[in-house]
Design an enzyme around this catalytic site. Structure first.
Site: not given
Ligand SMILES: O=c1[nH]c(=O)c2[nH]c(=O)[nH]c2[nH]1
Length: 314
Positions: A24, A71, A171, A235, A261
């Site tokens: 990976k 994986d 958030f 923001q 972000n």
């Protein structure tokens, strides 16, 4: 001529598998150690590459009997970060290398590599912040001067100012519809790479500005605001960072920001019997939210010529 006539005559060409390895690439790992209020962060990009003669069949026959999935290799990186910590990149890679080549004894070798991304604590009023960090180097300074007839405009700025806070960010309260899956959160990593440009007032330009001092002061204040503001959204952080620059420096008329972000997703370690209370994160590079905005000093005149050919937002 029939088409078959154009085909090459059958030959006895034989091929064999040469050097090979697999694994990976670029596993983005962020490990937060939060044993106390003073968090530590470790940030690595890890690549695993495993080899062994026993793997030949996977290439030549499609036999995956000895292929530890890439994986699985990625999961191992994250699980090891939780179980054993990270520490020096060398020791972290040594642990991984030993694991892959002993747990699966058919691997003859492995190449493990890492890039370490260095963070420094943001200093607020001379004190190092407990959970807010800036990438070493503190970004790249930018400048644009526009001469428009008699008018001269000066834009200063910074790009690639990468900052992260490991807590103090929430958030929630956003609308939900049939396509919304994002969970509300009252504790997340907030990370962004700030691009900001600020325009100096024509009066200040005419009078003369200590550009070095204002640049350093703007950065200090923006960083302190990023660190200290308990953020309800990027923001809100953006606006507060612009406000602090404008409040501190009368020379500044407006500030334009673009802030990606940089999402950090908590890795689900439950399948490996491990809890993950906000410690091990996958630092995604894309897609990312892109938050842009301008903060303007009330009462100053617009200056479109100052921004001509300068992208408003990146
Ligand atoms: O600070 C944020 N602002 C957003 O607009 C947004 N959207 C999202 O998915 N995550 C976030 N975070």
């Amino acid at each position: 001529m029939e088409i078959t006539d154009a085909l090459p005559a059958p030959t006895t060409t034989s091929v064999r598998l040469g050097a090979n390895q697999y694994g990976k690439a670029e596993v983005r790992l962020v490990r937060v150690t939060r044993d106390s209020d003073r968090h530590e962060i470790e940030d690595l990009t890890v690549t695993t590459q495993l080899r062994g003669v026993a793997l030949a069949d996977s290439y030549t026959e499609g036999d995956n009997g000895k292929v530890v999935a890439t994986d699985t290799q990625k999961n191992t990186v994250y699980a090891f970060a939780k179980e054993h910590g990270v520490g020096t990149p060398e020791e972290f890679l040594l642990r991984l290398g030993r694991h892959f080549t002993t747990a699966f004894d058919w691997y003859d070798g492995a190449t493990l590599s890492a890039e370490q991304h260095s963070w420094e604590r943001i200093a607020v009023d001379g004190r190092e912040h407990d959970h807010s960090f800036v990438r070493a180097g503190r970004g790249t300074r930018t400048a644009v001067v526009q001469v428009d007839g008699e008018d001269v405009h000066v834009l200063a700025g910074v790009t690639d100012l990468t900052v992260l806070k490991s807590t103090g960010s929430e958030f929630h309260g956003f609308p939900r519809d049939g396509y919304t899956t994002l969970a509300e959160t009252d504790d997340r990593i907030l990370a962004t790479s700030v691009t900001a440009r600020w325009r100096y007032t024509p009066e200040a330009v005419a009078a003369g500005i200590d550009y070095d001092a204002v640049y350093a002061g703007v950065l200090d204040r923006m960083l302190a605001t990023f660190a200290d503001l308990h953020s309800l959204a990027l923001q809100q952080t953006l606006f507060a960072m612009g406000r602090t620059a404008i409040e501190a420096f009368p020379e500044i008329a407006e500030v334009r920001f673009s802030m990606p972000n940089k999402h950090h997703f908590l890795v689900d370690l439950a399948p490996f019997g491990l809890e993950n209370p906000g410690e091990v994160f996958f630092a995604a590079d894309r897609p990312y939210g892109l938050i842009s905005g301008t903060v303007v000093r009330d009462g100053v005149a617009d200056a479109p010529a100052a921004w001509a050919s300068v992208p408003a937002f990146v």
